[in-house]
Design a protein around this motif. Structure first.
Motif, mmCIF file in Angstrom:
data_model
loop_
_atom_site.group_PDB
_atom_site.id
_atom_site.type_symbol
_atom_site.label_atom_id
_atom_site.label_comp_id
_atom_site.label_asym_id
_atom_site.label_seq_id
_atom_site.Cartn_x
_atom_site.Cartn_y
_atom_site.Cartn_z
ATOM 1 N N SER A 135 -6.716 -13.070 10.052
ATOM 2 C CA SER A 135 -7.565 -13.984 8.703
ATOM 3 C C SER A 135 -6.861 -12.849 7.284
ATOM 4 C CB SER A 135 -8.959 -13.042 9.109
ATOM 5 O OG SER A 135 -9.378 -12.273 9.121
ATOM 6 N N GLN A 136 -7.815 -13.675 5.935
ATOM 7 C CA GLN A 136 -7.120 -12.949 5.325
ATOM 8 C C GLN A 136 -5.266 -12.665 4.575
ATOM 9 O OE1 GLN A 136 -9.813 -9.522 4.011
ATOM 10 N NE2 GLN A 136 -11.585 -10.648 5.482
ATOM 11 N N GLY A 137 -4.599 -13.803 5.454
ATOM 12 C CA GLY A 137 -3.749 -13.813 4.898
ATOM 13 C C GLY A 137 -2.437 -13.482 6.775
ATOM 14 N N GLN A 138 -1.492 -13.014 6.052
ATOM 15 C CA GLN A 138 -0.818 -12.635 7.673
ATOM 16 C C GLN A 138 0.110 -11.476 7.845
ATOM 17 O OE1 GLN A 138 3.053 -13.783 6.302
ATOM 18 N NE2 GLN A 138 4.430 -14.089 8.320
ATOM 19 N N ALA A 139 -0.158 -11.922 9.310
ATOM 20 C CA ALA A 139 0.061 -10.102 10.734
ATOM 21 C C ALA A 139 1.241 -10.370 11.410
ATOM 22 C CB ALA A 139 -1.254 -9.212 10.739
ATOM 23 N N LEU A 140 2.075 -9.280 11.892
ATOM 24 C CA LEU A 140 2.458 -9.427 13.172
ATOM 25 C C LEU A 140 1.533 -8.200 14.034
ATOM 26 C CD1 LEU A 140 6.151 -8.303 11.520
ATOM 27 C CD2 LEU A 140 5.911 -10.814 12.127
ATOM 28 N N VAL A 141 1.367 -8.354 15.028
ATOM 29 C CA VAL A 141 1.046 -8.555 16.472
ATOM 30 C C VAL A 141 1.882 -8.315 17.190
ATOM 31 C CG1 VAL A 141 -1.302 -7.995 17.269
ATOM 32 C CG2 VAL A 141 -1.439 -9.498 14.858
ATOM 33 N N LEU A 142 1.577 -6.572 18.193
ATOM 34 C CA LEU A 142 2.580 -6.093 18.870
ATOM 35 C C LEU A 142 1.584 -5.683 19.982
ATOM 36 C CD1 LEU A 142 5.352 -3.666 19.484
ATOM 37 C CD2 LEU A 142 2.706 -3.501 20.430
ATOM 38 N N TYR A 143 1.416 -6.782 21.281
ATOM 39 C CA TYR A 143 0.843 -6.746 22.687
ATOM 40 C C TYR A 143 1.285 -6.021 23.068
ATOM 41 C CZ TYR A 143 -1.708 -11.105 20.428
ATOM 42 O OH TYR A 143 -2.143 -11.803 19.811
ATOM 43 N N LEU A 144 0.788 -4.992 23.418
ATOM 44 C CA LEU A 144 1.713 -3.767 25.002
ATOM 45 C C LEU A 144 0.156 -4.786 26.196
ATOM 46 C CD1 LEU A 144 1.719 -0.784 24.359
ATOM 47 C CD2 LEU A 144 3.050 -2.494 24.364
ATOM 48 N N LEU A 145 0.763 -5.462 27.205
ATOM 49 C CA LEU A 145 0.041 -6.406 28.339
ATOM 50 C C LEU A 145 0.736 -5.695 29.931
ATOM 51 C CD1 LEU A 145 0.662 -9.815 27.482
ATOM 52 C CD2 LEU A 145 -1.608 -8.207 27.359
ATOM 53 N N PRO A 146 -0.865 -4.871 30.528
ATOM 54 C CA PRO A 146 -0.537 -4.018 31.768
ATOM 55 C C PRO A 146 -0.073 -4.977 32.504
ATOM 56 C CG PRO A 146 -2.261 -3.198 31.225
ATOM 57 C CD PRO A 146 -2.200 -4.358 29.217
ATOM 58 N N GLU A 147 1.449 -5.033 33.013
ATOM 59 C CA GLU A 147 2.133 -5.570 34.653
ATOM 60 C C GLU A 147 2.229 -6.806 33.657
ATOM 61 O OE1 GLU A 147 0.099 -5.782 37.989
ATOM 62 O OE2 GLU A 147 -0.547 -4.377 37.751
ATOM 63 N N GLY A 148 1.731 -7.023 32.068
ATOM 64 C CA GLY A 148 2.612 -8.892 31.740
ATOM 65 C C GLY A 148 1.596 -9.176 31.817
ATOM 66 N N LYS A 149 -0.234 -8.987 32.535
ATOM 67 C CA LYS A 149 -1.232 -10.018 32.479
ATOM 68 C C LYS A 149 -1.313 -10.457 31.277
ATOM 69 C CE LYS A 149 -0.766 -9.614 38.084
ATOM 70 N NZ LYS A 149 -1.559 -8.982 38.815
#
Length: 155
Positions: A135-149
């Protein structure tokens, strides 16, 4: 910037995380150890912006979201996968985190928030779910997912 250099940046974070539980304590620790404006944070932000500009990050698009899995789960990153999304003022598809999720919020617009959080680290524990919302604009978000799940669900 290339994938190998990017993975080395992320490895600093996943080595620090180790096998600790994904919870608010970890979130606070990540924000203190790798703060907004710090060397690691700035390195990851610059790598992601470069990767998006060069086309090897966020190479897919759907529903107004640019996204892509940058690194599959790997022992080098303690079993974490790495995904990066580019979103602006929208909610993404509802999903569940069987093993949790660690997010790095990187606003492109200074006012942008992810799930009502400004720049920095956000940790969701195992068995949590949400519709990821910028919300309130644009963002990049990086996700770390254990085991890629990750399990996409209906909200």
């Amino acid at each position: 910037m290339n994938l190998e250099t990017f993975q080395q940046l992320i490895q600093k974070v996943t080595n620090h995380i180790g096998d600790r539980p994904l919870n608010k304590t970890l979130q606070d620790d990540l924000n203190q150890t790798f703060p907004v404006g710090g060397d690691v944070y700035n390195g990851i932000v610059n790598a992601c912006r470069t990767g998006v500009a060069q086309g090897w990050m966020c190479q897919y698009e759907g529903g107004g979201i640019r996204y892509g899995r940058v690194i599959k789960p790997t022992d080098v990153l303690n079993g974490y996968s790495v995904d990066v999304v580019d979103m602006k003022d929208l909610a993404g598809p509802h999903h569940r985190h069987p093993n949790g999720e660690i997010d790095l919020i990187m606003p492109i617009d200074d006012t942008a928030k992810f799930d009502n959080h400004p720049a920095g680290w956000l940790v969701y524990g195992p068995d949590t779910a949400h519709s990821p919302t910028v919300s309130q604009g644009q963002a990049l978000v990086l996700y770390l997912l254990p085991e890629g799940k990750i399990e996409f669900t209906r909200s």
